[in-house]
Design a protein around this motif. Structure first.
Motif, PDB file in Angstrom:
ATOM      1  N   VAL A 175       0.835  -1.213   0.000  1.00  0.00           N
ATOM      2  CA  VAL A 175       0.000   0.000   0.000  1.00  0.00           C
ATOM      3  C   VAL A 175       0.869   1.263   0.000  1.00  0.00           C
ATOM      4  O   VAL A 175       2.020   1.244   0.439  1.00  0.00           O
ATOM      5  CB  VAL A 175      -0.940   0.080   1.233  1.00  0.00           C
ATOM      6  N   SER A 176       0.285   2.340  -0.469  1.00  0.00           N
ATOM      7  CA  SER A 176       0.981   3.625  -0.441  1.00  0.00           C
ATOM      8  C   SER A 176       1.019   4.116   1.004  1.00  0.00           C
ATOM      9  O   SER A 176       0.208   3.683   1.833  1.00  0.00           O
ATOM     10  CB  SER A 176       0.238   4.638  -1.303  1.00  0.00           C
ATOM     11  N   ALA A 177       1.942   5.021   1.281  1.00  0.00           N
ATOM     12  CA  ALA A 177       2.051   5.558   2.637  1.00  0.00           C
ATOM     13  C   ALA A 177       0.732   6.204   3.055  1.00  0.00           C
ATOM     14  O   ALA A 177       0.320   6.127   4.213  1.00  0.00           O
ATOM     15  CB  ALA A 177       3.194   6.569   2.692  1.00  0.00           C
ATOM     16  N   ARG A 178       0.075   6.821   2.079  1.00  0.00           N
ATOM     17  CA  ARG A 178      -1.176   7.503   2.390  1.00  0.00           C
ATOM     18  C   ARG A 178      -2.262   6.504   2.808  1.00  0.00           C
ATOM     19  O   ARG A 178      -2.962   6.696   3.805  1.00  0.00           O
ATOM     20  CB  ARG A 178      -1.615   8.288   1.135  1.00  0.00           C
ATOM     21  N   ASN A 179      -2.362   5.424   2.061  1.00  0.00           N
ATOM     22  CA  ASN A 179      -3.373   4.413   2.400  1.00  0.00           C
ATOM     23  C   ASN A 179      -3.051   3.701   3.704  1.00  0.00           C
ATOM     24  O   ASN A 179      -3.947   3.350   4.466  1.00  0.00           O
ATOM     25  CB  ASN A 179      -3.515   3.407   1.262  1.00  0.00           C
ATOM     26  N   GLU A 180      -1.773   3.512   3.938  1.00  0.00           N
ATOM     27  CA  GLU A 180      -1.366   2.877   5.190  1.00  0.00           C
ATOM     28  C   GLU A 180      -1.870   3.711   6.371  1.00  0.00           C
ATOM     29  O   GLU A 180      -2.400   3.184   7.348  1.00  0.00           O
ATOM     30  CB  GLU A 180       0.153   2.747   5.240  1.00  0.00           C
ATOM     31  N   LYS A 181      -1.731   5.007   6.237  1.00  0.00           N
ATOM     32  CA  LYS A 181      -2.186   5.908   7.291  1.00  0.00           C
ATOM     33  C   LYS A 181      -3.702   5.823   7.457  1.00  0.00           C
ATOM     34  O   LYS A 181      -4.235   5.840   8.574  1.00  0.00           O
ATOM     35  CB  LYS A 181      -1.776   7.338   6.927  1.00  0.00           C
ATOM     36  N   LYS A 182      -4.371   5.705   6.315  1.00  0.00           N
ATOM     37  CA  LYS A 182      -5.842   5.618   6.349  1.00  0.00           C
ATOM     38  C   LYS A 182      -6.295   4.371   7.116  1.00  0.00           C
ATOM     39  O   LYS A 182      -7.167   4.433   7.970  1.00  0.00           O
ATOM     40  CB  LYS A 182      -6.387   5.560   4.904  1.00  0.00           C
ATOM     41  N   TYR A 183      -5.662   3.242   6.788  1.00  0.00           N
ATOM     42  CA  TYR A 183      -5.993   1.989   7.477  1.00  0.00           C
ATOM     43  C   TYR A 183      -5.754   2.140   8.980  1.00  0.00           C
ATOM     44  O   TYR A 183      -6.578   1.787   9.807  1.00  0.00           O
ATOM     45  CB  TYR A 183      -5.116   0.845   6.971  1.00  0.00           C
ATOM     46  N   ARG A 184      -4.597   2.688   9.299  1.00  0.00           N
ATOM     47  CA  ARG A 184      -4.220   2.827  10.704  1.00  0.00           C
ATOM     48  C   ARG A 184      -5.216   3.715  11.455  1.00  0.00           C
ATOM     49  O   ARG A 184      -5.679   3.365  12.539  1.00  0.00           O
ATOM     50  CB  ARG A 184      -2.817   3.419  10.775  1.00  0.00           C
ATOM     51  N   ASN A 185      -5.563   4.843  10.834  1.00  0.00           N
ATOM     52  CA  ASN A 185      -6.513   5.761  11.478  1.00  0.00           C
ATOM     53  C   ASN A 185      -7.857   5.088  11.733  1.00  0.00           C
ATOM     54  O   ASN A 185      -8.450   5.237  12.795  1.00  0.00           O
ATOM     55  CB  ASN A 185      -6.744   7.004  10.616  1.00  0.00           C
ATOM     56  N   GLU A 186      -8.288   4.366  10.714  1.00  0.00           N
ATOM     57  CA  GLU A 186      -9.585   3.698  10.819  1.00  0.00           C
ATOM     58  C   GLU A 186      -9.596   2.732  12.005  1.00  0.00           C
ATOM     59  O   GLU A 186     -10.544   2.697  12.784  1.00  0.00           O
ATOM     60  CB  GLU A 186      -9.827   2.919   9.524  1.00  0.00           C
ATOM     61  N   VAL A 187      -8.506   1.978  12.136  1.00  0.00           N
ATOM     62  CA  VAL A 187      -8.423   0.985  13.212  1.00  0.00           C
ATOM     63  C   VAL A 187      -8.330   1.683  14.570  1.00  0.00           C
ATOM     64  O   VAL A 187      -9.019   1.320  15.521  1.00  0.00           O
ATOM     65  CB  VAL A 187      -7.208   0.056  13.002  1.00  0.00           C
ATOM     66  N   GLU A 188      -7.494   2.713  14.634  1.00  0.00           N
ATOM     67  CA  GLU A 188      -7.317   3.403  15.915  1.00  0.00           C
ATOM     68  C   GLU A 188      -8.610   4.050  16.389  1.00  0.00           C
ATOM     69  O   GLU A 188      -8.877   4.128  17.582  1.00  0.00           O
ATOM     70  CB  GLU A 188      -6.187   4.441  15.803  1.00  0.00           C
ATOM     71  N   LYS A 189      -9.397   4.505  15.412  1.00  0.00           N
ATOM     72  CA  LYS A 189     -10.657   5.152  15.760  1.00  0.00           C
ATOM     73  C   LYS A 189     -11.685   4.130  16.264  1.00  0.00           C
ATOM     74  O   LYS A 189     -12.427   4.390  17.211  1.00  0.00           O
ATOM     75  CB  LYS A 189     -11.215   5.856  14.511  1.00  0.00           C
ATOM     76  N   ALA A 190     -11.695   2.984  15.628  1.00  0.00           N
ATOM     77  CA  ALA A 190     -12.726   1.984  15.956  1.00  0.00           C
ATOM     78  C   ALA A 190     -12.386   1.205  17.230  1.00  0.00           C
ATOM     79  O   ALA A 190     -13.276   0.847  17.994  1.00  0.00           O
ATOM     80  CB  ALA A 190     -12.894   1.024  14.786  1.00  0.00           C
ATOM     81  N   ILE A 191     -11.118   0.914  17.427  1.00  0.00           N
ATOM     82  CA  ILE A 191     -10.739   0.073  18.566  1.00  0.00           C
ATOM     83  C   ILE A 191      -9.799   0.875  19.460  1.00  0.00           C
ATOM     84  O   ILE A 191      -8.612   0.972  19.192  1.00  0.00           O
ATOM     85  CB  ILE A 191     -10.083  -1.235  18.086  1.00  0.00           C
ATOM     86  N   GLU A 192     -10.358   1.411  20.491  1.00  0.00           N
ATOM     87  CA  GLU A 192      -9.567   2.305  21.343  1.00  0.00           C
ATOM     88  C   GLU A 192      -8.734   1.549  22.374  1.00  0.00           C
ATOM     89  O   GLU A 192      -9.109   0.471  22.812  1.00  0.00           O
ATOM     90  CB  GLU A 192     -10.501   3.281  22.063  1.00  0.00           C
ATOM     91  N   GLY A 193      -7.616   2.136  22.723  1.00  0.00           N
ATOM     92  CA  GLY A 193      -6.811   1.601  23.809  1.00  0.00           C
ATOM     93  C   GLY A 193      -6.024   0.354  23.470  1.00  0.00           C
ATOM     94  O   GLY A 193      -5.529  -0.330  24.357  1.00  0.00           O
ATOM     95  N   VAL A 194      -5.912   0.033  22.189  1.00  0.00           N
ATOM     96  CA  VAL A 194      -5.133  -1.139  21.781  1.00  0.00           C
ATOM     97  C   VAL A 194      -4.036  -0.648  20.830  1.00  0.00           C
ATOM     98  O   VAL A 194      -4.335   0.048  19.863  1.00  0.00           O
ATOM     99  CB  VAL A 194      -6.035  -2.180  21.070  1.00  0.00           C
ATOM    100  N   PRO A 195      -2.764  -0.989  21.093  1.00  0.00           N
ATOM    101  CA  PRO A 195      -1.709  -0.503  20.206  1.00  0.00           C
ATOM    102  C   PRO A 195      -1.844  -1.059  18.787  1.00  0.00           C
ATOM    103  O   PRO A 195      -2.276  -2.204  18.599  1.00  0.00           O
ATOM    104  CB  PRO A 195      -0.413  -1.000  20.862  1.00  0.00           C
ATOM    105  N   VAL A 196      -1.488  -0.234  17.805  1.00  0.00           N
ATOM    106  CA  VAL A 196      -1.584  -0.652  16.404  1.00  0.00           C
ATOM    107  C   VAL A 196      -0.194  -0.554  15.769  1.00  0.00           C
ATOM    108  O   VAL A 196       0.504   0.439  15.962  1.00  0.00           O
ATOM    109  CB  VAL A 196      -2.565   0.258  15.627  1.00  0.00           C
ATOM    110  N   HIS A 197       0.205  -1.589  15.029  1.00  0.00           N
ATOM    111  CA  HIS A 197       1.478  -1.576  14.320  1.00  0.00           C
ATOM    112  C   HIS A 197       1.262  -1.909  12.857  1.00  0.00           C
ATOM    113  O   HIS A 197       0.357  -2.679  12.537  1.00  0.00           O
ATOM    114  CB  HIS A 197       2.426  -2.634  14.910  1.00  0.00           C
TER     115      HIS A 197
END
Ligand SMILES: Nc1nc2c(ncn2[C@@H]2O[C@H](COP(=O)(O)OP(=O)(O)OP(=O)(O)O)[C@@H](O)[C@H]2O)c(=O)[nH]1
Ligand SMILES: [Mg+2]
Ligand SMILES: [Zn+2]
Length: 344
Positions: A175-197
């Motif tokens: 994925v592009s850096a931009r899409n990677e960020k999008k995926y990460r944001n989506e996950v961080e928003k939906a599942i709080e308090g869990v680290p994302v890598h």
């Protein structure tokens, strides 16, 4: 398909210490009950189950890696479908045999944690995936397989089981850096308090960060659908192509490459459990606070609904529906909520 390595003596294992297998951390949590069981069986020693697959058991102990058999009474319990069969991650009470090559599992020591899910089929029953684990890595790949709802289910189930979770978004190289960020944001928003890598088994990105978790958590179990890259991640961590990986061009669909669950020792310390991909994660013992925590946003809104038992469908003065109408809440959140509850 790989076959089970049935535990022929492995020279590199001859220097094994119980400490390397997580014994100290385990016994601290478990206390005297494990010791008492070990004393009950004369000449027994603690061993940890690394493979439990179709009647084949392999254990690790101070004697190295060995094939194991079940004692008669345990075998009978297994035949009767009891939950009393050893699973990967279990500490067992083992004794050396007099002549046959395998050690004998006399007893299963108490489990301090377990990751369970609901077994699919007509009757729902508990399936224990792994025992005595300190954390789970929940994997999903950043391609068409990506599924937020499934991640939520896994995270919820980890919470129900009282095991910390780490979310791992794999295949960052596709994925592009931009899409990677999008995926990460989506996950961080939906599942709080869990680290994302985010990681890549191709470039090695993110692997070092994940390895650091083993400083805190001795045993970590990998979870995620087939094809998300669990075995590829394990190989990266081992620095070895130990686990078979499906090498056909990736099309986002899994092919069920890993045939059995196995616990592996990492060269820098720590144990990782590689799993065959799961089709669906269904919640086990899904009532309770864990689910409510995952849906904090909806719970909070629901307090303002006119009816206390509002299901947020067609009820009047539903604060959840109103929040969606005004754009304050994404409709997907409510859909995920309904999926979870309507199943029960
Ligand atoms: N581009 C890319 N491909 C990857 C990456 N990790 C894994 N793959 C590919 O994805 C496919 C599946 O990888 P596996 O590691 O076998 O997936 P798995 O989760 O172990 O699958 P099961 O054993 O079936 O549960 C293989 O073709 C891998 O080469 C990655 O980081 N980037
Ligand atoms: Mg695999
Ligand atoms: Zn409502």
């Amino acid at each position: 398909m790989s076959t089970v390595n049935d535990g022929r003596p492995d020279k590199s294992m001859s220097e094994l210490k119980l400490e390397d297998l997580g014994w100290t951390a385990y016994i601290q949590q478990c206390g005297e009950s494990a010791d008492a069981l070990l004393h009950k069986h004369a000449e027994s020693f603690p061993a940890r189950v690394v493979i439990a697959h179709g009647g084949t058991y392999v254990v690790l102990s101070e004697h190295g890696r060995e094939r194991a058999l079940l004692k008669g009474t345990l075998k009978r319990a297994v035949r009767m479908g009891s939950s009393g069969k050893p699973i990967v991650g279990d500490w067992v009470c083992a004794v050396s045999p007099s002549h046959s090559g395998a050690v004998v599992i006399e007893d299963i020591l108490p489990r301090v944690t377990k990751f369970s899910r609901s077994q699919s089929g007509e009757h729902r029953s508990e399936q224990i995936v792994a025992a005595n684990i300190d954390a789970v890595f929940i994997l999903t790949s950043m391609n068409e397989e990506f599924n937020l709802r499934r991640l939520e289910r896994y995270a919820t189930q980890a919470k129900v089981c009282g095991v910390p979770a780490v979310l791992v978004l794999t295949k960052s190289d596709v994925v592009s850096a931009r899409n990677e960020k999008k995926y990460r944001n989506e996950v961080e928003k939906a599942i709080e308090g869990v680290p994302v890598h985010t990681t890549s088994a191709v470039t090695g990105k993110g692997i070092r960060e994940l390895l650091r978790y083993f400083d805190v958590y001795k045993t970590i179990c990998l979870l995620g659908s087939s094809g998300v890259g669990k075995s590829s991640l394990v190989n990266q961590m081992l620095g070895d192509e130990r686990q078979q990986v499906c090498d056909i061009r990736d099309d986002g669909k899994g092919r069920h490459t890993t045939s059995h669950r196995e616990m592996l020792m990492l060269p820098g310390g720590g144990l990782i459990i590689d799993n065959p991909g799961m089709r669906e994660i269904q919640l086990w013992d899904a009532q309770g606070e864990a689910i409510d925590d995952t849906f904090d946003d909806i719970i909070k809104l629901a307090k303002q609904c006119r009816f206390r038992d509002c299901r947020h469908l067609n009820e009047p003065d539903c604060a959840v529906k109103e929040a969606i109408a005004s754009g304050k809440l994404q409709e997907e959140r409510l859909i995920a909520w309904h999926r979870l509850y309507d199943r029960e």
